[in-house]
Scaffold this motif. Structure first.
Motif, mmCIF file in Angstrom:
data_model
loop_
_atom_site.group_PDB
_atom_site.id
_atom_site.type_symbol
_atom_site.label_atom_id
_atom_site.label_comp_id
_atom_site.label_asym_id
_atom_site.label_seq_id
_atom_site.Cartn_x
_atom_site.Cartn_y
_atom_site.Cartn_z
ATOM 1 N N GLN A 29 18.033 48.616 2.223
ATOM 2 C CA GLN A 29 17.275 49.472 1.306
ATOM 3 C C GLN A 29 18.207 50.384 0.513
ATOM 4 N N ARG A 30 19.228 50.923 1.193
ATOM 5 C CA ARG A 30 20.174 51.804 0.509
ATOM 6 C C ARG A 30 20.950 51.049 -0.562
ATOM 7 N N LEU A 31 21.368 49.818 -0.270
ATOM 8 C CA LEU A 31 22.137 49.040 -1.244
ATOM 9 C C LEU A 31 21.263 48.575 -2.403
ATOM 10 N N ALA A 32 19.991 48.422 -2.150
ATOM 11 C CA ALA A 32 19.093 48.100 -3.262
ATOM 12 C C ALA A 32 19.014 49.276 -4.233
ATOM 13 N N GLU A 33 19.096 50.494 -3.685
ATOM 14 C CA GLU A 33 19.077 51.689 -4.531
ATOM 15 C C GLU A 33 20.419 51.893 -5.244
ATOM 16 N N ASP A 34 21.516 51.648 -4.489
ATOM 17 C CA ASP A 34 22.856 51.889 -5.050
ATOM 18 C C ASP A 34 23.810 50.800 -4.558
ATOM 19 N N PRO A 35 23.941 49.718 -5.302
ATOM 20 C CA PRO A 35 24.816 48.618 -4.859
ATOM 21 C C PRO A 35 26.309 48.961 -4.883
#
Length: 374
Positions: A29-35
């Motif tokens: 989820q975090r990487l979807a927000e900030d790859p």
């Protein structure tokens, strides 16, 4: 230094608890927000390596992190771990870890991890070049190279256990027991409950010349108090308990011998055997030395044992076959001793048969299982 996002911090804590199935979705989820979150990629790689060992996914995650920052030490460490887990790419880890050391020369873990893998990498390369065979001389050379790296890790971080673990492994591989023991002692100073070091040092102390079964059982019981789930320590305590139980057969054999002596079953030339049957008072008196033997040799000794050892004695009798056999043999020998002393025999032929029936099977088994464990 860029602050770590709270979601990544939570994921890192979950990974520390080995709750990888919860950490993975949180990082996703975090990487979807900030790859471009490098630490999220690093933690995702660690999550893949710690859970179902998805090395390919871990390698992909570290490559994404290194694409963002080729000099990120955390990403390089996880990249090396991913390469080690991917089949056929283990030798590539040396270059990655040497880059870690170049970028962070004061970071102890880079030295320790390279020390842990370098001698293996060298052995693989040497074996491939020499038909799969690694000579002792070559292996000693590889181990020396790794030992120097391990010592550097220890100098940089003398409070970290992993450096000493690697140094112990290298010393053990090289057959250097002095250094290996010193590393075990250092590990136990830092972590008194370290299972492997505790098991090794306890086994060494219990197997030392002159250490009796009671002392060995106490050593293993103390170790289990620190590491209650240690299978090697439980096995060691079971073996020491079995050695204690084997002693009761000697008591029973001595009682058979005393009974035979009371009946003069094997009178020497020139000696007049006692008249049979023996008086009741004499037969009852013959029980006194047997009772004294058991009181001093078994009961008193049992009461002096540590509580944990006493519990384990009862437990090992329930769980293991040979301890029950030992007790059965002691009971059989004692039955023969009682038959010899308490029946008013009028002749010695039958008592001689009973004597050998009580003595021979037990004595033969004492010899047979003198090296047997439980």
């Amino acid at each position: 230094m860029t602050a770590v996002h709270p979601a990544v911090e939570r994921a890192e804590a979950l990974i520390g608890l080995r709750r990888y199935d919860e950490a993975g979705p949180l990082l996703g989820q975090r990487l979807a927000e900030d790859p471009d979150d490098i630490w999220a990629w690093v933690m995702l790689a660690q999550c893949h390596l710690g859970g179902e060992k998805e090395a390919d996914k871990a390698l992909e995650a570290t490559e994404r992190a290194l694409a963002l920052d080729p000099g990120h030490v955390g990403a390089l460490i996880q990249h090396a771990r991913a390469l080690q887990a991917v089949g056929g790419r283990f030798p590539e880890t040396e270059g990655v870890l040497r880059e870690v050391i170049r970028l962070a020369p004061e970071y102890w873990y880079g030295y320790a991890l390279l020390a842990n893998w370098l001698f293996r990498i060298r052995a693989i390369a040497f074996g491939r070049a020499n038909g799969g065979e690694v000579t002792r001389e070559a292996m000693d050379r590889f181990l020396q190279e790794s030992a120097e790296l391990a010592q550097q890790a220890i100098r940089l971080a003398p409070e970290e256990v992993f450096g000493y673990e690697v140094a112990w492994l290298i010393a053990d591989m090289g057959g250097n027991r002095t250094v290996a023991d010193r590393m075990d002692q250092a590990i136990l100073r830092l972590d008194p409950n370290h299972r492997q070091a505790l098991a090794r040092q306890t086994e060494k102390a219990a197997a030392a010349p002159g250490v009796k079964a009671t002392e060995a059982a106490t050593l293993y019981a103390d170790a289990l108090a620190s590491a209650p789930d240690s299978a090697p320590m439980q096995q060691g305590l079971d073996d020491a308990s079995y050695r204690l139980l084997r002693g009761v057969r000697w008591l029973a054999v001595l009682c058979v011998g005393l009974a035979a002596a009371g009946l003069d079953l094997f009178a020497t030339e020139g000696h007049t055997p006692r008249a049979l049957p023996l008086p009741l008072g004499q037969r009852l008196w013959d029980l006194v030395p047997m009772a004294a033997l058991w009181a001093v040799g078994a009961l008193l000794r049992y009461r002096r044992l540590r509580t944990g050892v006493r519990y384990n004695l009862r437990s090992v009798i329930r769980r293991r076959r040979w301890p029950r056999i030992v007790l059965g043999q002691a009971a059989w020998a004692m039955l023969c001793a009682l038959l010899l002393t308490q029946i008013p025999w009028t002749e010695r032929t039958v008592p001689e048969i009973i004597f050998w029936a009580g003595l021979a099977p037990t004595a033969a088994t004492i010899w047979f299982d003198r090296r047997r464990s439980t």
